[in-house]
Design an enzyme around this catalytic site. Structure first.
Site, PDB file in Angstrom:
ATOM      1  N   GLN A 187       0.827  -1.212   0.000  1.00 53.62           N
ATOM      2  CA  GLN A 187       0.000   0.000   0.000  1.00 53.62           C
ATOM      3  C   GLN A 187       0.862   1.264   0.000  1.00 53.62           C
ATOM      4  O   GLN A 187       1.985   1.261   0.519  1.00 53.62           O
ATOM      5  CB  GLN A 187      -0.930   0.067   1.239  1.00 53.62           C
ATOM      6  N   ASN A 218      -4.154   0.850  -2.453  1.00 52.05           N
ATOM      7  CA  ASN A 218      -3.624  -0.496  -2.699  1.00 52.05           C
ATOM      8  C   ASN A 218      -2.669  -0.481  -3.890  1.00 52.05           C
ATOM      9  O   ASN A 218      -2.641   0.477  -4.675  1.00 52.05           O
ATOM     10  CB  ASN A 218      -4.775  -1.465  -2.994  1.00 52.05           C
ATOM     11  N   CYS A 278      -6.380   0.935   6.950  1.00 52.54           N
ATOM     12  CA  CYS A 278      -5.235   0.009   6.880  1.00 52.54           C
ATOM     13  C   CYS A 278      -4.612  -0.024   8.268  1.00 52.54           C
ATOM     14  O   CYS A 278      -4.043   0.985   8.716  1.00 52.54           O
ATOM     15  CB  CYS A 278      -4.234   0.498   5.838  1.00 52.54           C
ATOM     16  N   GLY A 279      -4.740  -1.170   8.945  1.00 53.27           N
ATOM     17  CA  GLY A 279      -4.306  -1.246  10.340  1.00 53.27           C
ATOM     18  C   GLY A 279      -2.798  -1.173  10.489  1.00 53.27           C
ATOM     19  O   GLY A 279      -2.273  -0.354  11.255  1.00 53.27           O
ATOM     20  N   HIS A 292     -14.230  -7.126   5.073  1.00 53.17           N
ATOM     21  CA  HIS A 292     -13.523  -8.401   5.302  1.00 53.17           C
ATOM     22  C   HIS A 292     -14.492  -9.568   5.311  1.00 53.17           C
ATOM     23  O   HIS A 292     -15.585  -9.457   5.892  1.00 53.17           O
ATOM     24  CB  HIS A 292     -12.778  -8.361   6.639  1.00 53.17           C
ATOM     25  N   GLU A 296      -5.458  -9.973   0.396  1.00 53.68           N
ATOM     26  CA  GLU A 296      -5.976  -8.616   0.491  1.00 53.68           C
ATOM     27  C   GLU A 296      -6.584  -8.114  -0.818  1.00 53.68           C
ATOM     28  O   GLU A 296      -6.022  -8.344  -1.898  1.00 53.68           O
ATOM     29  CB  GLU A 296      -4.852  -7.634   0.888  1.00 53.68           C
ATOM     30  N   CYS A 315      -2.014  -8.409   7.801  1.00 54.12           N
ATOM     31  CA  CYS A 315      -3.103  -7.472   7.499  1.00 54.12           C
ATOM     32  C   CYS A 315      -3.725  -7.067   8.829  1.00 54.12           C
ATOM     33  O   CYS A 315      -4.341  -7.907   9.506  1.00 54.12           O
ATOM     34  CB  CYS A 315      -4.143  -8.132   6.591  1.00 54.12           C
ATOM     35  N   GLY A 316      -3.553  -5.802   9.206  1.00 51.74           N
ATOM     36  CA  GLY A 316      -4.013  -5.336  10.522  1.00 51.74           C
ATOM     37  C   GLY A 316      -5.525  -5.347  10.638  1.00 51.74           C
ATOM     38  O   GLY A 316      -6.080  -5.924  11.592  1.00 51.74           O
ATOM     39  N   GLY A 363      -7.453  -7.037   8.836  1.00 52.32           N
ATOM     40  CA  GLY A 363      -7.857  -8.440   8.702  1.00 52.32           C
ATOM     41  C   GLY A 363      -7.786  -9.167  10.029  1.00 52.32           C
ATOM     42  O   GLY A 363      -8.659  -9.985  10.366  1.00 52.32           O
TER      43      GLY A 363
HETATM   44  N1  LIG Z   1      -6.225  -4.208   1.130  1.00 51.31           N
HETATM   45  C1  LIG Z   1      -7.049  -3.490   2.120  1.00 51.31           C
HETATM   46  C2  LIG Z   1      -6.326  -2.210   2.600  1.00 51.31           C
HETATM   47  C3  LIG Z   1      -5.039  -2.515   3.395  1.00 51.31           C
HETATM   48  C4  LIG Z   1      -5.320  -3.261   4.668  1.00 51.31           C
HETATM   49  C5  LIG Z   1      -4.127  -3.936   5.361  1.00 51.31           C
HETATM   50  N2  LIG Z   1      -2.834  -3.761   4.760  1.00 51.31           N
HETATM   51  C6  LIG Z   1      -4.118  -3.639   6.859  1.00 51.31           C
HETATM   52  O1  LIG Z   1      -3.045  -3.653   7.481  1.00 51.31           O
HETATM   53  O2  LIG Z   1      -5.238  -3.433   7.410  1.00 51.31           O
HETATM   54  C7  LIG Z   1      -8.405  -3.124   1.469  1.00 51.31           C
HETATM   55  O3  LIG Z   1      -8.469  -3.053   0.234  1.00 51.31           O
HETATM   56  O4  LIG Z   1      -9.345  -2.888   2.223  1.00 51.31           O
END
Ligand SMILES: N[C@H](CCC[C@H](N)C(=O)O)C(=O)O
Length: 277
Positions: free
Chosen positions: A46, A66, A75-76, A161, A210, A219-220, A222
């Site tokens: 990202q 993204n 984005c966590g 999610h 993702e 993925c935070g 996630g």
């Molecule tokens: N791909 C995710 C955004 C980045 C989330 C991820 N990198 C995190 O750490 O939350 C989306 O399209 O919603």
């Protein structure tokens, strides 16, 4: 146009961070995609952009793109790197940073040991929050995907999610079901697909395919979504340690009506300069 940037990561989920408080730039989707390329560009999951806030009560605005150029709501791992970046760059001296994002306000706490604790707001399960095409809100939904029917929990952390429980993440069909779930027609804005293995009520293993970036090392949001869905299903109890391929996150959630908190590391890799034409 010459741009200074910093390369960072949160448990291997990697970011190009741009300070557009002291610099000026407008990046097009195709420029973002080229910068994301790990051979022709900088390479990242990202792009994080730091801007002045629109709301005078907030400290910054934080935009997230993204690798495919799509702008997203939250984005966590990026939020933790954002907090580390604005302090390292002396854009703020605060330990508690209030940030505007497309998914709503975040409060970031930079702790003395360098870890960052993020108030991620309340998880939302209503299908329309993602959006997800379903008649009602329920802990599990049946989804027909790639010739099979799977049960998923759906959660919005500002971004969407789908969480699928598996016996063993190492053997989970991430490469096959990840893309199929990501672009499933019942998710009009696509979705992040999490594969969760419950180790104990306070511990899970997780892999995430993702939206817009493919499988990442962590993925935070996630991790937040998987824990929220697991607690709602009665499988998990707060706090929960989430083991991701890139490392561990700690998630706390007191249940409906309360905010979910995530804490973990944020690392700088290098500072760079790039000429954009
Ligand atoms: N791909 C995710 C955004 C980045 C989330 C991820 N990198 C995190 O750490 O939350 C989306 O399209 O919603």
């Amino acid at each position: 146009m010459l741009l200074h940037f910093t390369k960072m990561h949160g448990l291997g989920n990697d970011f190009m961070v741009l300070d557009l408080v002291t610099q000026r730039a407008r990046l097009q989707d195709d420029q973002i995609r080229r910068l994301a390329d790990r051979r022709f560009g900088v390479g990242f999951d990202q792009l994080l952009i730091v801007e002045p806030p629109r709301d005078p009560d907030m400290d910054f605005r934080y935009r997230i793109f993204n690798a495919d150029g799509s702008e997203v709501e939250n984005c966590g791992n990026g939020a933790r790197c954002f907090a580390r970046f604005v302090r390292d760059q002396r854009l703020t001296h605060k330990h508690e940073i209030h940030v505007e994002t497309a998914g709503g306000p975040l409060v970031l706490l930079v702790e003395d040991d360098g870890r960052v604790r993020v108030d991620m707001g309340e998880p939302r399960f209503a299908p329309e929050a993602l959006p997800f095409d379903a008649a009602e809100d329920r802990p599990l939904h049946l989804l027909a995907v790639d010739g099979e029917r799977v049960e998923i929990g759906v959660v919005s952390m500002g971004n969407p999610h789908a969480v699928l429980r598996v016996e063993d993440v190492d053997r989970a069909p991430v490469a096959r079901l990840g893309p199929a779930i990501e672009s499933h027609p019942r998710f009009p804005k696509r979705v992040n697909a999490g594969f969760m293995q419950v180790v104990s009520p306070h511990e899970i293993r997780l892999r995430v395919f993702e939206r817009g970036s493919g499988e990442t090392l962590a993925c935070g949001t996630g991790a937040c979504a998987a824990v929220a869905s697991g607690i709602r299903q009665g499988l998990l109890e707060s706090p929960v340690t989430v083991h991701l391929p890139g490392g561990d996150l700690s998630i706390e959630w007191g249940g409906p009506g309360t905010s979910l908190a995530m804490s973990g590391p944020a690392e700088r890799v290098y500072d760079g300069r790039i000429i954009l034409n």
